[in-house]
Design a protein around this motif. Structure first.
Motif, PDB file in Angstrom:
ATOM      1  N   SER A 145       1.038  -1.163   0.005  1.00 24.51           N
ATOM      2  CA  SER A 145      -0.071  -0.044   0.133  1.00 24.51           C
ATOM      3  C   SER A 145       0.813   1.210   0.213  1.00 24.51           C
ATOM      4  N   ALA A 146       1.956   1.225   0.934  1.00 24.40           N
ATOM      5  CA  ALA A 146       2.808   2.418   0.979  1.00 24.40           C
ATOM      6  C   ALA A 146       3.526   2.703  -0.206  1.00 24.40           C
ATOM      7  N   LEU A 147       3.939   1.682  -1.019  1.00 22.23           N
ATOM      8  CA  LEU A 147       4.453   1.740  -2.242  1.00 22.23           C
ATOM      9  C   LEU A 147       3.735   2.323  -3.386  1.00 22.23           C
ATOM     10  N   MET A 148       2.483   1.534  -3.569  1.00 21.59           N
ATOM     11  CA  MET A 148       1.825   2.036  -4.617  1.00 21.59           C
ATOM     12  C   MET A 148       1.002   3.279  -4.605  1.00 21.59           C
ATOM     13  N   GLY A 149       0.603   3.405  -3.148  1.00 15.63           N
ATOM     14  CA  GLY A 149       0.177   4.817  -2.907  1.00 15.63           C
ATOM     15  C   GLY A 149       1.060   6.086  -3.317  1.00 15.63           C
ATOM     16  N   ALA A 150       1.998   5.604  -2.757  1.00 22.98           N
ATOM     17  CA  ALA A 150       3.307   6.768  -3.047  1.00 22.98           C
ATOM     18  C   ALA A 150       3.516   6.989  -4.361  1.00 22.98           C
ATOM     19  N   LEU A 151       3.685   5.887  -5.214  1.00 20.40           N
ATOM     20  CA  LEU A 151       3.969   6.002  -6.568  1.00 20.40           C
ATOM     21  C   LEU A 151       2.838   6.701  -7.228  1.00 20.40           C
TER      22      LEU A 151
END
Lengths: 309, 666
Positions: B282-288
């Motif tokens: 979640s953190a990765l995709m949200g940030a991207l």
């Protein structure tokens, strides 16, 4: 003893950046068959800039002038966290390397904001590149620090670099993180092959293009902070290579560390003389090399420690 | 308990009064007054529990479907109530300013009444401990949020976003219902306390329940890949609703996760890895996705997915600490995670309010059309910058404090050496990447909206917004600064809730609760040192520049003097290189009619639009899945690559069946 070392650390932090850049420039000059500027030329340049009156773009707000100040302040404070002279830092506490990395992040974001403040497309370009490389560099740096923390069993900078080359796994860990830190140095302080501090073609620049509109004391702050970052990175690499432990012979350890730090500067100069700049499209891949080498170091450490369980 | 009940009644009566009044100003005042009274009443009961500890239960039997109403106030629920109600009140104050242009033409009473009802649903969710009553509160929150989103119901896009949210949140409800049904079937009760007996004993049914619960609560909090409704809803809703949904309402999902964590006793290690993996994704995709958005509120919506992911990583560390019996990990993970929830509420509401102020003043949140607002709206600009720095996790702001604690949990000696510690360090690197990406996204957003010069002459800025909108922003900014510069304050707030989790960890001495404070003490000193150095440098600069003021000139354009505002760097170009590196997830839809020939005609255009690949693929798989499979299958005999892959799959399956079959035969 401690106040004395702290004073020495402060003096080194404030004075070393200029001769470090001097050594790089001298190395490049000698390779090119020139005589090159004095080693301490940087001091004169900074004094000249400090006496100048800055010129501001009519578009800018107060943030434009705040950018260089925040950059310099964060770099100065981060300099107190890093073991500049090997094995010792005036401010040392658990997970200080996290604070170190995030302080650099804060300085970087303010420099980018002051670049965007001018509304210049060139400076937007530079800020965009800086942000992209920084985002890719950040995980590499944390992988390297985390690996060192796991390998040494410590969580603060002062003990982090004491991995050594005792066993093959330790050697892999040291070399992997060393490569990462070298790439961090090249990206963060805009050296070849990522960026060329000597070029003046706006389209291809990264760091320098962000400060096109800065002048006078503001420009001096940016240049001084950049040189200080270079020194800190070089000192970290020197700490990894340093075979003398501070606990045994403090004076010798400091001397060896200083020599190695200047050695890193010579190495940077070598790279700049022998290697051409990379194409902008390839730079993200070059930055990823740093991440991969830190990942290799992490695997070596995990393998070493998993085996001993 | 009487105080809380009184608070709930005041909220309900306030909502009724709001609907009964005739004038929009009176309606707003009624909502603000009733919420203030309720907030004071509830806080008077909740703060002693939060700061001093305590555990209060009451229950009342009811006829068949309800079965039992169990009220339970413990520090965890108290923690969530302690900031949910005041923040909703601030949101109502903001709404007073934000909705004012509509006051003459529309009935704003529904909005204000629904804000009251939202507060009421918080009181229900955070204190009720029987399944039926809990679900009732859960539903009230969901439906109220939906009705708040569709304020601008005449716009078809807004209606669509609203229904999208309504459907998604109810899919989550089904998972939650399924989990409750499993637990009810095993215990014969609707009471959470009875569920505990079932949840504490490891069994495969417990594992299934756990996955159902994480899915349900993950959907509520917009974890990836259940986030697709969120950017739409946040972009469509009025700013105060986006802020409250993202900052406050969706925290109910994470509250549910924490509540059931307490009931789980000692979780299995795989549960911890599951939570960490889910959250890291979640953190990765949200940030991207935050890097390439054009709509400021959509961007902030994706950043919610990122931040619940960061908090979730903290929870995962805590889970593993419980599973490995490492109190240090439990303390650091849960303190970091819970504190990050609070921090996120502060800076995300602030950012949404600032985005709303931009919208109120310019009628646009399109990054490519705005620019140079810092000179026209200095308050909003400064506050947005503050929120942006905090959300990027930079010191000395509050986001850094919670992320620092999570780093402390991830790079920790307490994790078993080898693969586990290596994975933790990789997760720390991922967190660092997320921080860097979010710095990029926030620099981009701030730079495009507030710096440079206006990009589109058609956009007019009406100047700074009213005090009604600035006041809630300032309150959130003050909280953000206080939590950043005085970490002890945040630790005092989360101390009692974290102790609930530590109570489940074996061997947790008093030292474990002090772990976070021990780590944060030097961080605070560094923050103060940074401010001192900055002040000193500022004075030095002033001394150097004494005398005549600095001359002003045009921005350096490499000698080109015909520059126009349209030549500024755009949002798409700012993130182009980064999006190129991650092109698999950050795809763009291009519409182009490029100029050609020596005399290109009018009407040439190039339009790029970043799309949510996950949503796209999901719909594609649902609508066209059979065709995808058929097309893939057709390529197997034709292309050697695919033949090889298919052959390998067959070999692995056959060998796997042989091996497991041989094992089973013994």
């Amino acid at each position: 003893m401690t106040p004395l070392v702290t004073l020495a650390h402060l003096a080194a932090l404030l004075l070393l950046p200029v001769p470090m850049v001097g050594v790089i420039n001298r190395t490049k000059a000698l390779w090119a068959g020139r005589k090159g500027p004095r080693l301490l030329q940087g001091f004169s340049d900074l004094r000249r800039l400090l006496r100048k009156r800055p010129v501001y773009s009519a578009v800018t707000t107060g943030l434009f002038a705040a950018g260089p100040l925040v950059l310099l302040a964060t770099t100065l404070v981060s300099g107190l966290l890093a073991p500049l002279l090997g094995g010792f830092a005036p401010l040392s506490f658990p997970y200080d390397f996290v604070v170190f990395a995030y302080l650099w992040g804060l300085g970087r974001i303010f420099l980018m904001i002051s670049a965007l403040d001018t509304g210049s497309s060139f400076e937007g370009m530079g800020a965009s590149r800086e942000a992209t490389y920084a985002a890719l560099l950040e995980p590499a740096l944390f992988l390297a620090f985390g690996t060192l923390a796991a390998a040494t069993g410590t969580t603060s900078f002062a003990g982090l670099l004491d991995v050594g080359f005792g066993s093959p796994a330790q050697a892999v860990t040291s070399l992997g993180t060393l490569l990462t830190l070298f790439i961090v140095l090249q990206v963060e302080t805009a050296r070849v092959p990522v960026d060329d501090p000597a070029t003046h073609l706006e389209l291809t620049m990264v760091h320098e293009v962000m400060v096109l509109d800065h002048s006078g004391p503001d420009l001096a702050a940016v240049q001084y902070a950049s040189a200080m970052k270079l020194t800190l990175c070089a000192a970290l690499i020197a700490g990894l290579l340093n075979p003398v432990r501070a606990a045994g012979a403090p004076a010798l350890a400091v001397a060896v560390n200083l020599v190695l730090t200047f050695g890193v500067a010579v190495a940077v100069g070598f790279v700049e003389s022998l290697v051409a700049r990379l194409k902008l499209k390839v730079i993200p891949q070059y930055v990823l090399v740093g991440g991969v080498s830190a990942a290799v170091a992490l695997l070596a450490t995990a393998w070493m420690q998993g085996g001993s369980r | 308990m009487t105080l809380i009940l009184a608070g709930a009644l005041v909220l309900l009566l306030g909502a009724a009064l709001v609907l009964a009044l005739r004038d929009n100003h009176q309606r707003a005042w009624a909502a603000i007054a009733s919420q203030s009274v309720a907030t004071v009443l509830v806080l008077a009961r909740v703060l002693p529990v939060l700061l001093g500890g305590g555990d209060f239960r009451r229950s009342a039997a009811w006829s068949y479907p309800v079965d039992l109403i169990a009220v339970h106030l413990d520090p965890l629920g108290a923690f969530f109530l302690a900031w949910s109600l005041p923040m909703t009140l601030l949101g109502t104050v903001y709404a007073f300013g934000y909705l004012r242009p509509w006051f003459k033409t529309r009935n704003a009473g529904v909005q204000f009444a629904l804000l009251n009802v939202t507060s009421l649903s918080f009181v229900m969710i955070y204190t009720l401990e029987s399944a039926f009553a809990f679900l009732l509160g859960w539903e009230i929150a969901a439906v109220a949020a939906w009705l708040l989103v569709v304020w601008d119901y005449r716009n078809q896009k807004v209606r669509f976003a609203g229904f999208n949210y309504l459907v998604s949140t109810h899919i989550g409800l089904f998972f939650l219902l399924a989990a409750f049904m499993v637990m009810h079937s095993q215990t014969g009760s609707m009471d959470f306390q009875q569920f505990e007996a079932f949840l504490r004993v490891p069994s495969s049914l417990r594992d299934v329940t756990f996955v159902l619960l994480v899915t349900a609560f993950g959907l509520k909090s917009a974890f990836f890949p259940f986030h697709t409704w969120l950017p739409r809803a946040h972009a469509a809703a009025p700013a105060h609703v986006s802020a409250l949904m993202s900052g406050v309402i969706h925290k109910a999902g994470l509250f549910g996760l924490l509540r059931f964590t307490l009931l789980l006793g000692t979780p299995d290690a795989w549960m911890g890895w599951y939570v960490i993996g889910f959250s890291a994704l979640s953190a990765l995709m949200g940030a991207l996705y935050t890097t390439s958005q054009r709509d400021l509120k959509r961007l902030l919506g994706y950043s919610s997915t990122e931040n619940v992911g960061i908090a979730g990583i903290g929870f995962g560390v805590g889970y593993l600490g419980l599973a490995w019996h490492q109190p240090a990990l439990v303390a650091l993970g849960f303190t970091g995670g819970i504190l990050h929830l609070l921090n996120h509420a502060f800076f995300k509401c602030l950012l949404f309010y600032a985005a709303g102020a931009v919208y109120r003043s310019t009628h646009s949140v399109d990054l490519e059309r705005l620019g140079g607002l810092a000179r026209r709206m200095p308050w909003t600009a400064g506050l947005f910058l503050l929120g942006g720095l905090a959300i990027s996790g930079l010191p000395p702001f509050n986001g850094f404090i919670s992320e620092f604690l999570i780093y402390g949990g991830l790079v920790n000696e307490a994790a078993p050496a080898g693969i586990e510690r290596g994975t933790f360090i990789a997760a720390a690197a991922l967190l660092a990447f997320v921080g860097g990406v979010s710095a990029l996204a926030m620099t981009r957003a701030f730079g495009l909206v507030f710096l440079g010069t206006a990009r589109d002459p058609a956009v007019h800025c009406d100047g700074e917004v009213t005090a009604w909108m600035r006041l809630p922003m300032l309150a959130h900014a003050a909280g953000l600064l206080a939590l950043g510069l005085l970490p002890g304050l945040g630790l005092a707030l989360v101390d009692r809730p974290v102790r609930l989790f530590l109570a489940g960890a074996s061997g947790a001495g008093p030292a474990a609760t002090l772990e976070a404070a021990r780590l944060l003490d030097p961080v605070q000193r560094v923050a103060l040192l940074l401010l001192l150095v900055l002040a000193a440098l500022f004075l030095l600069r002033r001394w150097l520049l004494r005398g005549a003021p600095a001359p002003r000139h045009v921005t350096w354009g490499c000698g080109y003097v015909g520059a126009t505002p349209r030549m500024q760097y755009t949002g798409a170009s700012f993130s182009a290189q980064f999006a190129g590196v991650f092109s698999t997830v950050l795809q763009q839809r291009r519409r182009e009619r490029l100029p050609s020939g020596p005399f290109p005609g009018a009407g040439d255009l190039l339009q790029t639009q970043s799309i949510d690949v996950v949503e796209h693929r999901m719909l594609e798989a649902i609508g066209d899945g059979d065709n995808l499979v058929v097309r893939l299958a057709r390529r197997i005999p034709v292309e050697p690559r695919f033949s090889l892959a298919a052959g390998l799959v067959v070999v692995v399956v056959v060998v796997g069946m042989l091996v497991t079959g041989a094992g089973g035969g013994r």
